[in-house]
Write a protein that holds these residues in place. Structure first.
Motif, PDB file in Angstrom:
ATOM      1  N   MET B   1      31.597  25.072 -39.259  1.00  0.00           N
ATOM      2  CA  MET B   1      30.532  24.821 -38.392  1.00  0.00           C
ATOM      3  C   MET B   1      31.066  23.171 -37.617  1.00  0.00           C
ATOM      4  N   ALA B   2      30.939  23.117 -36.497  1.00  0.00           N
ATOM      5  CA  ALA B   2      31.365  21.677 -35.899  1.00  0.00           C
ATOM      6  C   ALA B   2      30.344  20.464 -36.379  1.00  0.00           C
ATOM      7  N   GLU B   3      30.732  19.597 -36.115  1.00  0.00           N
ATOM      8  CA  GLU B   3      30.146  18.183 -36.573  1.00  0.00           C
ATOM      9  C   GLU B   3      28.584  18.351 -35.604  1.00  0.00           C
ATOM     10  N   THR B   4      27.527  17.597 -36.203  1.00  0.00           N
ATOM     11  CA  THR B   4      26.662  17.334 -35.552  1.00  0.00           C
ATOM     12  C   THR B   4      26.579  16.366 -34.678  1.00  0.00           C
ATOM     13  N   ILE B   5      26.322  16.115 -33.601  1.00  0.00           N
ATOM     14  CA  ILE B   5      26.189  14.937 -33.022  1.00  0.00           C
ATOM     15  C   ILE B   5      24.591  14.744 -32.209  1.00  0.00           C
ATOM     16  N   LEU B   6      24.516  13.462 -31.741  1.00  0.00           N
ATOM     17  CA  LEU B   6      23.417  12.927 -31.102  1.00  0.00           C
ATOM     18  C   LEU B   6      23.188  13.310 -29.700  1.00  0.00           C
ATOM     19  N   MET B   7      22.494  14.007 -28.872  1.00  0.00           N
ATOM     20  CA  MET B   7      22.766  13.974 -27.494  1.00  0.00           C
ATOM     21  C   MET B   7      21.354  14.071 -26.692  1.00  0.00           C
ATOM     22  N   LYS B   8      21.375  13.850 -25.589  1.00  0.00           N
ATOM     23  CA  LYS B   8      20.288  14.009 -24.704  1.00  0.00           C
ATOM     24  C   LYS B   8      20.364  15.342 -24.022  1.00  0.00           C
ATOM     25  N   GLY B   9      19.095  15.888 -23.908  1.00  0.00           N
ATOM     26  CA  GLY B   9      18.997  17.258 -23.475  1.00  0.00           C
ATOM     27  C   GLY B   9      19.829  17.529 -22.124  1.00  0.00           C
ATOM     28  N   ASN B  10      19.860  16.391 -21.265  1.00  0.00           N
ATOM     29  CA  ASN B  10      20.626  16.744 -20.291  1.00  0.00           C
ATOM     30  C   ASN B  10      22.096  16.873 -20.527  1.00  0.00           C
ATOM     31  N   PRO B 141      13.414  26.243 -22.868  1.00  0.00           N
ATOM     32  CA  PRO B 141      13.746  25.557 -24.363  1.00  0.00           C
ATOM     33  C   PRO B 141      12.669  24.654 -24.661  1.00  0.00           C
ATOM     34  N   ALA B 142      12.531  24.489 -26.173  1.00  0.00           N
ATOM     35  CA  ALA B 142      11.524  23.270 -26.489  1.00  0.00           C
ATOM     36  C   ALA B 142      12.324  22.272 -27.358  1.00  0.00           C
ATOM     37  N   SER B 143      13.773  22.367 -27.518  1.00  0.00           N
ATOM     38  CA  SER B 143      14.400  21.574 -28.350  1.00  0.00           C
ATOM     39  C   SER B 143      15.705  21.260 -27.755  1.00  0.00           C
ATOM     40  N   VAL B 144      16.414  20.225 -28.007  1.00  0.00           N
ATOM     41  CA  VAL B 144      17.847  20.047 -27.456  1.00  0.00           C
ATOM     42  C   VAL B 144      18.763  21.226 -27.935  1.00  0.00           C
ATOM     43  N   GLN B 145      18.688  21.402 -29.151  1.00  0.00           N
ATOM     44  CA  GLN B 145      19.273  22.692 -29.595  1.00  0.00           C
ATOM     45  C   GLN B 145      19.069  23.925 -29.037  1.00  0.00           C
ATOM     46  N   GLU B 146      17.889  24.226 -28.837  1.00  0.00           N
ATOM     47  CA  GLU B 146      17.593  25.399 -28.099  1.00  0.00           C
ATOM     48  C   GLU B 146      18.170  25.434 -26.595  1.00  0.00           C
ATOM     49  N   MET B 147      18.099  24.307 -25.942  1.00  0.00           N
ATOM     50  CA  MET B 147      18.849  23.953 -24.599  1.00  0.00           C
ATOM     51  C   MET B 147      20.233  24.364 -24.815  1.00  0.00           C
ATOM     52  N   VAL B 148      20.883  23.828 -25.736  1.00  0.00           N
ATOM     53  CA  VAL B 148      22.405  24.422 -25.892  1.00  0.00           C
ATOM     54  C   VAL B 148      22.469  26.024 -26.064  1.00  0.00           C
ATOM     55  N   ASP B 149      21.683  26.528 -26.966  1.00  0.00           N
ATOM     56  CA  ASP B 149      22.003  27.954 -27.327  1.00  0.00           C
ATOM     57  C   ASP B 149      21.416  28.636 -26.141  1.00  0.00           C
ATOM     58  N   LEU B 150      20.526  28.562 -25.523  1.00  0.00           N
ATOM     59  CA  LEU B 150      19.998  29.220 -24.065  1.00  0.00           C
ATOM     60  C   LEU B 150      20.961  29.149 -22.933  1.00  0.00           C
ATOM     61  N   THR B 151      21.571  27.940 -22.909  1.00  0.00           N
ATOM     62  CA  THR B 151      22.177  27.602 -21.763  1.00  0.00           C
ATOM     63  C   THR B 151      23.856  28.437 -21.871  1.00  0.00           C
ATOM     64  N   ILE B 152      24.232  28.277 -23.030  1.00  0.00           N
ATOM     65  CA  ILE B 152      25.546  29.294 -23.422  1.00  0.00           C
ATOM     66  C   ILE B 152      25.302  30.738 -22.970  1.00  0.00           C
ATOM     67  N   GLU B 153      24.001  30.982 -23.160  1.00  0.00           N
ATOM     68  CA  GLU B 153      23.829  32.613 -23.354  1.00  0.00           C
ATOM     69  C   GLU B 153      23.366  33.020 -21.823  1.00  0.00           C
ATOM     70  N   SER B 154      22.858  31.864 -21.106  1.00  0.00           N
ATOM     71  CA  SER B 154      22.562  32.099 -19.707  1.00  0.00           C
ATOM     72  C   SER B 154      23.739  32.611 -19.013  1.00  0.00           C
ATOM     73  N   PHE B 155      24.912  32.333 -19.133  1.00  0.00           N
ATOM     74  CA  PHE B 155      26.067  32.739 -18.508  1.00  0.00           C
ATOM     75  C   PHE B 155      26.331  34.154 -18.474  1.00  0.00           C
ATOM     76  N   ASP B 156      26.113  34.526 -19.813  1.00  0.00           N
ATOM     77  CA  ASP B 156      26.329  35.930 -20.211  1.00  0.00           C
ATOM     78  C   ASP B 156      25.491  36.699 -19.290  1.00  0.00           C
ATOM     79  N   LEU B 157      23.918  36.390 -19.393  1.00  0.00           N
ATOM     80  CA  LEU B 157      23.187  37.139 -19.020  1.00  0.00           C
ATOM     81  C   LEU B 157      23.162  37.187 -17.507  1.00  0.00           C
ATOM     82  N   ALA B 158      23.503  35.914 -16.837  1.00  0.00           N
ATOM     83  CA  ALA B 158      23.689  35.959 -15.362  1.00  0.00           C
ATOM     84  C   ALA B 158      24.676  37.036 -15.045  1.00  0.00           C
TER      85      ALA B 158
END
Lengths: 250, 357
Positions: B1-10, B141-158
């Motif tokens: 698993m990749a390194e954990t980093i600190l990110m803004k939601g945007n 999404p309700a967290s920055v991590q969920e924002m990551v997971d859902l955004t990645i998946e959004s492209f497949d669903l689109a």
């Protein structure tokens, strides 16, 4: 370290300049110094030092920030009174500058007012932020900040953390990177900033500098900060403002 | 698993888009989401992609139409007033069945409003927004991590549904920083799109994409086709999360930022002896009506909490089917509900003084 009188905090966007600057202001305040905190952040919309203004003023720290009714306007407003505090030799001044070269550009307007001999310019680095994870990246960001602000960094701050997931290893690993950056730049690491509850776990040593225990002030509305009797001030729930220097909708 | 980093939601949405295979971004800056274009403007050129700051939101969404129509994985992002400007384009994109991802970091309205966070674009996102009979998949999404997971998946669903997918956050989710991890491995691949307008490529007929259907018989047929697709999305894509709903007297229904505040409120309410659960819609369209229908006979009341004067309330009422009272607590205009205010509302409900929505 306090032989200097004017302390500027610059760094990449989201590197933790505001938290470090506020805690450094409190540190100087505890030493009995007359401290003025200047919110020079013209680019960040939320989580700025003006959000902590009330609590800082209660401690006797003077805060220069845009007037209240404009503090959340999406406008780049320089707070009034900067010139006089910079010239007042009895005052210790903290300049909390916006992130990245864009946020640091405002410093250029204060050139000539910054007292060269009394000046400390801290470059704050969090090695777990996306654009400052490697020495080369962090150096590149600093070079661009220096070019746009026309001010040179004089010392480094290791502020490596992962929010709630921070542990001593995260801080120390970041410290290794910041120390190497310091060597390449020929600058000292003067501060290692770390959450208050972890501060005692960070060993003193070469390239660590002063260990500055951080009390968090920029919080989300749902943060449940455990009551801390030693806390310097209550966390301030988020409230906001913002601009960009590029064309943008207000 | 990749390194954990600190990110803004945007920033996280922006990096996640790239990991989701996005190679084209067209947008226009607006607070509180400008870190999204700023981030992709740095990163997209590194992966051979294109970032373009358009002259307006209207131009940006039509560039999305063009790139998506040519088969690219494409995203735009904005905040409330800018999303309003994009609505005509979104309707065209839905009508033309072009996949794309749209990010809305909602701020207080109506009008130019305030740059503070809000959830007052719920109606716009879930009930139409633009003209015509169309729907878009809306993730909250309700967290920055969920924002990551859902955004990645959004492209497949689109791509799967050939339909726009919206990531709906708010100023807080966009600006706050949390630790995140990105999946290892290469970015998601952009699948073959035989319908894309990329030239004949040996085919006899040229591909044509349009939302124009002059003959009403054909337009009707197209509407029914879209309708069947939306029914399919309703069947497959509803997502929600529940916390402590078994044995709860009151169930809070909240999404995004307010769900985070609600969790704090639920802990405080428990200290006062109240048993409170949470139902958190993750998709706002399609909406999780079924779990509400199932839970309704077992609770004293539902409490909807929103950063608006009450927009999701209607959907909760549809789900509850009158089997339990639906109460509301909201802070509109850029204010954020605090846990104590929610606990007080729970207290009123439990003592028979709750305000029906």
């Amino acid at each position: 370290m306090s032989e200097k009188r004017v302390f500027v905090f610059v760094g990449a966007y989201g590197s933790g300049k505001t938290e470090v600057a506020i805690n450094y202001a409190l540190h100087l305040n505890k030493e009995g110094k007359q401290v003025v905190m200047v919110d020079l952040d013209l680019v960040t919309p939320y989580f700025r030092s003006r959000e902590a203004a009330c609590s800082l003023r209660e401690k006797g720290i003077e805060v220069l920030a845009p007037p209240r009714e404009l503090s959340r306007a999406d406008l780049p407003i320089l707070p009034p009174g900067i010139t006089s505090v910079l010239k007042n030799k009895g005052k210790y001044v903290i300049l909390d500058v916006g992130g990245d070269p864009t946020g640091a550009r405002v410093l250029g307007t204060l050139q000539g007012l910054l007292p060269v001999r009394d000046l400390e310019v801290f470059y704050v680095v969090n090695a777990r932020r996306p654009f400052t994870r490697e020495v080369d990246q962090a150096r590149d960001v600093l070079e661009r900040i220096e070019a746009s602000s026309r001010v040179k960094a004089t010392a480094l701050v290791n502020n490596t953390h992962l929010g709630d997931l921070t542990n001593p290893e995260v801080v120390l690993e970041g410290g290794d990177m910041v120390r190497e950056l310091a060597m390449r730049l020929g600058l000292p690491v003067k501060i290692t900033a770390v959450k208050k509850d972890l501060a005692s776990l960070i060993p003193n040593g070469h390239g660590v500098g002063m260990i500055l225990p951080l009390t968090r002030h920029m919080c989300t509305p749902w943060d449940e900060v455990p009551p801390d009797p030693g806390a310097d001030l209550a966390p301030v729930p988020l409230r906001v403002k913002a601009p960009s220097l590029e064309p943008t909708r207000d | 698993m990749a390194e954990t980093i600190l990110m803004k939601g945007n920033e996280a949405v922006a990096e996640a888009a790239i990991r989701g295979g996005c190679r084209f971004f067209f947008g226009y800056p607006i607070t509180p989401q400008s870190e999204v274009p700023e981030y992709v403007s740095r990163r997209l050129p590194e992966v051979g992609g294109v970032f373009l700051q358009a002259e307006s939101e209207v131009a940006a969404i039509n560039m999305v139409y063009g790139a998506g129509g040519a088969g690219a994985r494409v995203m735009t992002s904005s905040s409330s007033p800018g999303i309003s400007l994009k609505q005509e384009g979104i309707s065209y994109i839905a009508g033309a069945e072009i996949p794309c991802v749209i990010v809305n970091m909602v701020r207080g309205g109506p009008g130019l409003g305030t740059i503070q966070p809000a959830q007052s674009d719920y109606f716009q996102a879930t009930k139409g927004g633009g003209h015509g009979d169309y729907r878009i998949l809306v993730f909250a999404p309700a967290s920055v991590q969920e924002m990551v997971d859902l955004t990645i998946e959004s492209f497949d669903l689109a791509d799967k549904y050939r339909n726009p997918v919206m990531i709906m956050g708010d100023g807080i989710l966009g600006q706050m920083m949390e630790p995140v991890r990105f999946p290892d491995g290469p970015d998601r691949p952009n699948p073959e799109k035989p319908w894309a307008t990329t030239g004949k490529r040996g085919r006899k007929k040229v591909n044509l994409i349009s939302s124009l259907n002059i003959e009403p018989e054909k337009m009707e047929e197209h509407n029914w086709k879209l309708h069947r697709k939306y029914r399919e999305m309703e069947k497959n894509e509803v997502r929600f999360e529940t916390d402590d709903v078994d044995g709860a007297d009151v169930i809070i229904v909240a999404y995004g930022t307010t769900a985070r505040v609600a969790r704090s409120a639920i802990r405080k309410a428990a200290e006062r002896g109240y048993r409170v659960g949470l139902l958190r819609p993750i998709t706002l369209w399609p909406f999780p009506y079924a779990p509400l229908r199932e839970l309704a006979p077992r609770v004293k009341a539902f409490l909807v909490v929103e950063m608006s004067t009450g927009q999701m309330v209607d959907d909760v009422k549809i789900g509850v089917e009158g089997k339990a009272p639906v109460c509301f607590h909201g802070r509109p205009g850029g204010m954020i509900p605090d846990p104590e205010g929610i606990v007080q509302e729970i207290d009123r409900i439990m003592t028979g003084r709750g305000a029906r929505a």
